[in-house]
Design a protein around this motif. Structure first.
Motif, PDB file in Angstrom:
ATOM      1  N   THR A  97     -41.960 -29.306 -23.970  1.00 23.60           N
ATOM      2  CA  THR A  97     -41.838 -29.177 -25.440  1.00 23.60           C
ATOM      3  C   THR A  97     -40.561 -29.763 -26.059  1.00 23.60           C
ATOM      4  O   THR A  97     -39.822 -29.314 -26.377  1.00 23.60           O
ATOM      5  CB  THR A  97     -42.261 -28.165 -26.223  1.00 23.60           C
ATOM      6  OG1 THR A  97     -43.475 -27.428 -25.807  1.00 23.60           O
ATOM      7  CG2 THR A  97     -42.246 -28.457 -27.511  1.00 23.60           C
ATOM      8  N   GLY A  98     -40.357 -31.285 -25.389  1.00 22.46           N
ATOM      9  CA  GLY A  98     -39.316 -32.028 -25.985  1.00 22.46           C
ATOM     10  C   GLY A  98     -37.817 -31.937 -25.158  1.00 22.46           C
ATOM     11  O   GLY A  98     -36.928 -32.543 -25.476  1.00 22.46           O
ATOM     12  N   ASP A  99     -37.911 -31.181 -24.053  1.00 19.86           N
ATOM     13  CA  ASP A  99     -36.793 -31.382 -23.213  1.00 19.86           C
ATOM     14  C   ASP A  99     -36.675 -32.310 -22.282  1.00 19.86           C
ATOM     15  O   ASP A  99     -37.724 -32.688 -21.451  1.00 19.86           O
ATOM     16  CB  ASP A  99     -36.791 -29.962 -22.226  1.00 19.86           C
ATOM     17  CG  ASP A  99     -35.697 -29.727 -21.284  1.00 19.86           C
ATOM     18  OD1 ASP A  99     -34.531 -30.831 -21.581  1.00 19.86           O
ATOM     19  OD2 ASP A  99     -35.660 -28.916 -20.535  1.00 19.86           O
ATOM     20  N   PRO A 100     -35.887 -33.411 -22.572  1.00 17.45           N
ATOM     21  CA  PRO A 100     -35.576 -34.552 -21.611  1.00 17.45           C
ATOM     22  C   PRO A 100     -35.040 -34.484 -20.375  1.00 17.45           C
ATOM     23  O   PRO A 100     -35.052 -35.588 -19.546  1.00 17.45           O
ATOM     24  CB  PRO A 100     -34.878 -35.438 -22.555  1.00 17.45           C
ATOM     25  CG  PRO A 100     -33.966 -34.717 -23.254  1.00 17.45           C
ATOM     26  CD  PRO A 100     -34.717 -33.324 -23.392  1.00 17.45           C
ATOM     27  N   SER A 101     -34.358 -33.345 -20.096  1.00 16.52           N
ATOM     28  CA  SER A 101     -33.911 -33.283 -18.634  1.00 16.52           C
ATOM     29  C   SER A 101     -34.882 -33.163 -17.591  1.00 16.52           C
ATOM     30  O   SER A 101     -36.034 -32.691 -17.708  1.00 16.52           O
ATOM     31  CB  SER A 101     -32.851 -32.025 -18.721  1.00 16.52           C
ATOM     32  OG  SER A 101     -33.615 -30.827 -18.662  1.00 16.52           O
ATOM     33  N   LEU A 102     -34.547 -33.893 -16.286  1.00 18.69           N
ATOM     34  CA  LEU A 102     -35.311 -33.632 -15.153  1.00 18.69           C
ATOM     35  C   LEU A 102     -35.457 -32.238 -14.500  1.00 18.69           C
ATOM     36  O   LEU A 102     -34.283 -31.776 -14.148  1.00 18.69           O
ATOM     37  CB  LEU A 102     -35.049 -34.753 -14.302  1.00 18.69           C
ATOM     38  CG  LEU A 102     -34.935 -36.150 -14.907  1.00 18.69           C
ATOM     39  CD1 LEU A 102     -34.574 -37.207 -13.624  1.00 18.69           C
ATOM     40  CD2 LEU A 102     -36.358 -36.492 -15.219  1.00 18.69           C
ATOM     41  N   PRO A 103     -36.471 -31.616 -14.424  1.00 17.59           N
ATOM     42  CA  PRO A 103     -36.320 -30.714 -13.817  1.00 17.59           C
ATOM     43  C   PRO A 103     -36.732 -30.595 -12.123  1.00 17.59           C
ATOM     44  O   PRO A 103     -36.855 -31.814 -11.618  1.00 17.59           O
ATOM     45  CB  PRO A 103     -37.981 -29.885 -14.080  1.00 17.59           C
ATOM     46  CG  PRO A 103     -38.739 -31.068 -14.247  1.00 17.59           C
ATOM     47  CD  PRO A 103     -37.752 -32.035 -14.845  1.00 17.59           C
ATOM     48  N   PRO A 104     -35.859 -29.734 -11.441  1.00 18.05           N
ATOM     49  CA  PRO A 104     -35.673 -29.819 -10.007  1.00 18.05           C
ATOM     50  C   PRO A 104     -36.842 -29.453  -9.377  1.00 18.05           C
ATOM     51  O   PRO A 104     -37.641 -28.663  -9.533  1.00 18.05           O
ATOM     52  CB  PRO A 104     -34.524 -29.016  -9.580  1.00 18.05           C
ATOM     53  CG  PRO A 104     -34.935 -27.870 -10.581  1.00 18.05           C
ATOM     54  CD  PRO A 104     -35.335 -28.470 -11.685  1.00 18.05           C
ATOM     55  N   SER A 105     -37.138 -30.308  -8.102  1.00 16.82           N
ATOM     56  CA  SER A 105     -38.067 -29.919  -6.967  1.00 16.82           C
ATOM     57  C   SER A 105     -37.473 -29.986  -5.760  1.00 16.82           C
ATOM     58  O   SER A 105     -38.079 -31.040  -5.143  1.00 16.82           O
ATOM     59  CB  SER A 105     -39.417 -30.500  -7.138  1.00 16.82           C
ATOM     60  OG  SER A 105     -40.277 -29.857  -6.207  1.00 16.82           O
ATOM     61  N   VAL A 106     -36.545 -29.465  -5.475  1.00 18.41           N
ATOM     62  CA  VAL A 106     -35.806 -29.533  -4.045  1.00 18.41           C
ATOM     63  C   VAL A 106     -35.596 -28.191  -3.268  1.00 18.41           C
ATOM     64  O   VAL A 106     -35.763 -26.955  -4.080  1.00 18.41           O
ATOM     65  CB  VAL A 106     -34.279 -30.101  -4.649  1.00 18.41           C
ATOM     66  CG1 VAL A 106     -34.428 -31.405  -5.045  1.00 18.41           C
ATOM     67  CG2 VAL A 106     -33.617 -28.965  -5.382  1.00 18.41           C
ATOM     68  N   CYS A 107     -35.508 -28.236  -2.154  1.00 21.86           N
ATOM     69  CA  CYS A 107     -35.630 -27.178  -1.205  1.00 21.86           C
ATOM     70  C   CYS A 107     -34.187 -26.465  -1.032  1.00 21.86           C
ATOM     71  O   CYS A 107     -33.921 -25.451  -1.491  1.00 21.86           O
ATOM     72  CB  CYS A 107     -35.860 -27.378   0.275  1.00 21.86           C
ATOM     73  SG  CYS A 107     -35.803 -26.079   1.264  1.00 21.86           S
ATOM     74  N   SER A 108     -33.132 -27.313  -1.418  1.00 20.69           N
ATOM     75  CA  SER A 108     -31.584 -26.822  -1.275  1.00 20.69           C
ATOM     76  C   SER A 108     -31.151 -27.773  -2.519  1.00 20.69           C
ATOM     77  O   SER A 108     -31.366 -29.041  -2.545  1.00 20.69           O
ATOM     78  CB  SER A 108     -30.919 -26.960  -0.127  1.00 20.69           C
ATOM     79  OG  SER A 108     -31.630 -26.116   1.065  1.00 20.69           O
ATOM     80  N   ILE A 109     -30.252 -27.249  -3.168  1.00 19.23           N
ATOM     81  CA  ILE A 109     -29.311 -27.698  -4.235  1.00 19.23           C
ATOM     82  C   ILE A 109     -28.343 -28.461  -3.546  1.00 19.23           C
ATOM     83  O   ILE A 109     -27.865 -28.181  -2.263  1.00 19.23           O
ATOM     84  CB  ILE A 109     -28.740 -26.626  -5.148  1.00 19.23           C
ATOM     85  CG1 ILE A 109     -27.650 -25.911  -4.366  1.00 19.23           C
ATOM     86  CG2 ILE A 109     -29.681 -26.080  -5.909  1.00 19.23           C
ATOM     87  CD1 ILE A 109     -26.753 -25.002  -5.377  1.00 19.23           C
TER      88      ILE A 109
END
Length: 735
Positions: free
Chosen positions: A345-357
Motif C-alpha cells: 500500500t504505497g511503499d515504493p522500495s523494492l522488497p528483497p528475495s535473496v538467499c544471502s544479503i
C-alpha cells in the motif's frame, strides 16, 4: 501442422503458446501470431533480474502449459546464472484437501525466496492466494504471474491484500474499435450464419429463445430486440486482435502468392491449384504487415511471432480499491518503470528475495556448495584486502588495507618528531649540557693561565671538554630526520664524543699510574708524560675510532631505510613504517664498542690509582667519574636490547641512548670541572701558584703514601701535613 495423404497443410494459430511448438523439426508447418511461452519465461527472468532477486521459487499447474513454462524459466536461469531456484513445486490436476496449504508451507521452508514464479491456471491461482491468506502470509510472497493471470479480476476477488504487489505479464494487445462496432451491430436477424450466436444471445441476455432454447428454467423470453453493449455488459475478448492477425496473415500470404504465380489471372490459376504446403508455408513465413493493433505481424524461422508483452502490477490505492497498473513492457528487452511500482500500500522500495544479503565492503563470499546464490560473508582479516568478490589477498609488505578493505594504501611513515615527549626530554638535557659545557670552556679560556687551569692540563682538558660537547650534541643528530647526510654524521659522531672523552681520561689515568709506578723503581721520570706526548697518545687512540668508521663507510655506505617490521602491529590501522638510518643494533654497539673499551680500560687505571691521596691531581675524581659512567652504561645495555621487540622501540632506544650519552658527559663535567670552575669564579684566592718541588720529592711523597697505606699506620699530624703540602705544591709539575 496437419498432413493428409502426405499433403501437409500450414497452420496459423492465434492462441497456442506452448514452447514445444517452436520445435521446427516436429512442427515445421506450424506458425502463430502470439509469442511462445519461452519469450514469456525470458520476460519474467528479466523482471526478476531487474528486481535484483536471485533466489526464487516456481509454482506450476500440472499440465503442458504450466510445466513447459516453468521448465523454460528454469532453463534460462541455468544459462544466465545469477538466479537460483529455491523450490520448484507442482499443483496436481486434482488437488486433495489441504494441498494448497501444504504448498504454502513448502514455500515457507525457504522463506528468503519470497518471489514465486507462477505458471498456473486461473482457478489454481485463486486457491494459492486463498491458502496464503489462510496461513497469515499476506505481504510475504512476491507473486510473478504468467499471462494466465494477466490482468484478470477473478483470481484476486476478495483477496486483494494477499495479491497486492503481484507482477503479471500479458501479450501486448489492443482493443479493435472496428470489431466493437461490428459486434455491437450483430443481432439474431443479421447474424444467422453463426450457428453459435443464438446460444451466446441466451447467455448474454439471460433469456430463452422459444421452445428449443438452451437455457432451461429461464422465465424470461428473448425478444430479439436486445442490443449487445446496451442491454448487457460487453468487453472485447482479448484474443480478437490475434484472431484477426492470423486471418490476415493467411490472406496476405495467399494474396502475394496469387500475385506472383497468377499475375493478371482472375481467380485461382492452374499454377496455384497444384501448389504444395511447403510453398504456401514460405509465403506465410514471409508476410510482414501492420496488424490490427498497429504492430508488425512477422514470423521467425520457427514460425513464432515476436515477443511483445505488457507488464502489470496489482496495486491498491489509498481509497482501498485495487487495480492492475501498467508498469512496463517487454519487446525482446525489458522496459520497466521501477518508480511506478508499489508494495504494501504505497511503499515504493523494492522488497528483497535473496538467499544471502550482499557482503559488506572488505568481506568475501564463501559460497554454499551447490547453491551459488547462497553464501556466508567472511571478513578479510589482518593485512588482507578484498581482491574480488570471493577472495582476500595479502597487501604488499609496505602497504596495508584501506578503511573498507577493498584495496591497499601505503603504510604511514613516521620518525621521531621534535615535539614528541621522547625527544623533548633528551633535547632539554642536551641543551642544558651544551650550555654548561660552553660555560666551562669559556671560563677556562678566560682563565687559561691561572694555576688551576694549568694544573688541570690545559691541552687534555680542552680535548675532554670537546668530547663532552660532542656527547651532548649527538642528541640532535639522533632526533633529526634521517637522510644520507644525517646518517653519515651519526656514524661519525655517535662514538666520537665518547672516544674523545675516554681517550683523554685514559691518557690521564695512565700517566698518573706510570708516574707512581716509576717512582717506586727509580727517581727518573717516565717517558711520554709531557703535554705534547699526551696529545699524541690521545689522538692516536681517537684515530682508531675514526679508522673504523671510515672502513664502515667503505663496506656499507650510509643510507636510509623504512622499517615496516618494527611497528607492524596486529591491527593494520596502527601499523607504521619507521624512517631511520640503516644501522643495525649490532652495528650500533660495534660503533660504541671501542669507546666502551676505552671506558673500561680507564676504569681499570682509575682503580689502580685509587691509592693516590685525594689532594693529589685528579685521580680520585676520575675514578668516581668512571665508576658512575660504568653504572650508567650497565643500565643502558639491558634497556636497549630488552626493548628490541617493543612497538615503541624506536622511541625508547633513541631516548635511552641519547640520555645515557648526556648523563655520561654530565658526570664527567660535574665531577672534573665544576669544582675547578667554582674555585675560579668564587674563590680566586685559592687559585694561586704553589712552590714546586723536584720529581724526586714527588716520588718520595708517593712512596711514603704507599708505605703508610700498606702498614695501615696513621702518621702524626706533622707527617700528614708535610705530605699533603708536598703533593699540592707539585701537582703542577706532574700535570
Amino acid at each position: 501442422m496437419r498432413c493428409l495423404s502426405n499433403i501437409c497443410i500450414p497452420q496459423v494459430s492465434y492462441a497456442s503458446t506452448a514452447p514445444e511448438l517452436s520445435d521446427n523439426t516436429r512442427y515445421d508447418f506450424f506458425s502463430r501470431v502470439v509469442p511462445p511461452d519461452s519469450y514469456q519465461a525470458q520476460a519474467m527472468m528479466d523482471i526478476v533480474t531487474a528486481m535484483e532477486w536471485n533466489y526464487v521459487s516456481t509454482l506450476a499447474s500440472e499440465g503442458n502449459y504450466g510445466e513447459s513454462g516453468v521448465e523454460a524459466f528454469v532453463q534460462i536461469s541455468r544459462e544466465t546464472g545469477g538466479v537460483c531456484i529455491a523450490q520448484s513445486l507442482k499443483i496436481p490436476r486434482e488437488p486433495r484437501p489441504g494441498e494448497f496449504d501444504k504448498i504454502i508451507r513448502r514455500l515457507l521452508e525457504t522463506s528468503n525466496a519470497r518471489a514465486v514464479i507462477m505458471f498456473a491456471n486461473e482457478d489454481d491461482i485463486r486457491r494459492v492466494l486463498d491458502a496464503a491468506k489462510r496461513n497469515n502470509q499476506t505481504g510475504h510472497f512476491l507473486w510473478v504471474g504468467s499471462d494466465s493471470w494477466g490482468s484478470k479480476i477473478s483470481p484476486v476477488i476478495g483477496q486483494e491484500k494477499v495479491a497486492e504487489g503481484a507482477i503479471t505479464i500479458l501479450p501486448k494487445r489492443a482493443s479493435v474499435d472496428a470489431f466493437d462496432r461490428y459486434f455491437r451491430s450483430r443481432s439474431l436477424s443479421n447474424n444467422r450464419r453463426n450457428v453459435w450466436f443464438a446460444e451466446f444471445w441466451e447467455e448474454n441476455f439471460n433469456c430463452k429463445l422459444g421452445m428449443h432454447g438452451k437455457r432451461p428454467g429461464s422465465l424470461k423470453k428473448c425478444t430479439g430486440l436486445e442490443k449487445v453493449g446496451r442491454d448487457s455488459s460487453y468487453e472485447q475478448e482479448g484474443k480478437v486482435q490475434f484472431v484477426m492477425d492470423a486471418v490476415y496473415a493467411m490472406a496476405h500470404a495467399l494474396h502475394r502468392m496469387h500475385r506472383e504465380l497468377c499475375f493478371g489471372y482472375p481467380g485461382l490459376c492452374p499454377r496455384m491449384a497444384s501448389i504444395d504446403g511447403k510453398e504456401l508455408l514460405s509465403y506465410i513465413r514471409a508476410v510482414n504487415f501492420n496488424g490490427s493493433a498497429g504492430t508488425p505481424v512477422v514470423f521467425n524461422e520457427n514460425g513464432d511471432a515476436p515477443g511483445r508483452y505488457d507488464i502489470f502490477q496489482y496495486q491498491r490505492t489509498n481509497r482501498s480499491t485495487a487495480e492492475y497498473k501498467v508498469i512496463g513492457s517487454w519487446t525482446n528487452k525489458l522496459h520497466l518503470k521501477l518508480e511506478a511500482m508499489r508494495w504494501k500500500t504505497g511503499d515504493p522500495s523494492l522488497p528483497p528475495s535473496v538467499c544471502s544479503i550482499p557482503c559488506r565492503a572488505g568481506e568475501r563470499k564463501k559460497v554454499v556448495k551447490g547453491v551459488p546464490c547462497c553464501w556466508h560473508c567472511e571478513r578479510c582479516e589482518g593485512y588482507h584486502y578484498q581482491a574480488s568478490e570471493f577472495t582476500c589477498e595479502l597487501c604488499p609488505y609496505e602497504m596495508r588495507p584501506d578503511v573498507n578493505r577493498t584495496g591497499c594504501v601505503p603504510i604511514p611513515i613516521i620518525k621521531l618528531e621534535w615535539h614528541s615527549p621522547w625527544a623533548i626530554v633528551p633535547v632539554f638535557i642536551s641543551m642544558l649540557g651544551i650550555i654548561a659545557t660552553s660555560f666551562v670552556i669559556v671560563t677556562f679560556v678566560r682563565h687559561n693561565d691561572t694555576p688551576i687551569v694549568r694544573a688541570s692540563g690545559r691541552e687534555m682538558s680542552y680535548v675532554l671538554l670537546t668530547g663532552i660537547f660532542l656527547c651532548y650534541a649527538i642528541t640532535f643528530l639522533m632526533i633529526a630526520t634521517p637522510d644520507v647526510g644525517v646518517c653519515s654524521f651519526r656514524r661519525i659522531f655517535l662514538g666520537l664524543g665518547m672516544c674523545f672523552s675516554y681517550a683523554a681520561l685514559l691518557t690521564k689515568t695512565n700517566r698518573i699510574h706510570r708516574i707512581f709506578e716509576q717512582g717506586k723503581k727509580s727517581v727518573t721520570a717516565p717517558r711520554f708524560i709531557s703535554p705534547a706526548s699526551q696529545l699524541v697518545i690521545t689522538f692516536s687512540l681517537i684515530s682508531v675510532q675514526l679508522l673504523g668508521v671510515f672502513v664502515w663507510f667503505a663496506v656499507d655506505p650510509p643510507h636510509t631505510v623504512v622499517d615496516y617490521g618494527e611497528q607492524r602491529t596486529q591491527d593494520p590501522m596502527s601499523a607504521r613504517g619507521v624512517l631511520k638510518c640503516d644501522i643495525s643494533d649490532l652495528s650500533l654497539i660495534c660503533s660504541l664498542g671501542y669507546s666502551i673499551l676505552l671506558m673500561v680500560t680507564c676504569t681499570v687505571y682509575a682503580i689502580k690509582t685509587r691509592g693516590v691521596p685525594e689532594t693529589f691531581n685528579e685521580a680520585k675524581p676520575i675514578g668516581f667519574t668512571m665508576y658512575t659512567t660504568c653504572i650508567i652504561w650497565l643500565a643502558f645495555i639491558p634497556i636497549f636490547f630488552g626493548t628490541s621487540q617493543s612497538a615503541e622501540r624506536m622511541y625508547i632506544q633513541t631516548t635511552t641512548l641519547t640520555i645515557s650519552l648526556s648523563l655520561s658527559a654530565s658526570v664527567s663535567l660535574g665531577m672534573l670541572y665544576m669544582p675547578k670552575v667554582y674555585i675560579i669564579l668564587f674563590h680566586p684566592e685559592q687559585n694561586v701558584p704553589k712552590r714546586k718541588r723536584s720529581f724526586k720529592a714527588i716520588v718520595t711523597a708517593a712512596a711514603m703514601s704507599g708505605k703508610l697505606s700498606q702498614k695501615g699506620d696513621r702518621p702524626n699530624g706533622e707527617v700528614k701535613t708535610e705530605l699533603c703540602e708536598s703533593m699540592e705544591t707539585n701537582s703542577d709539575f706532574i700535570n
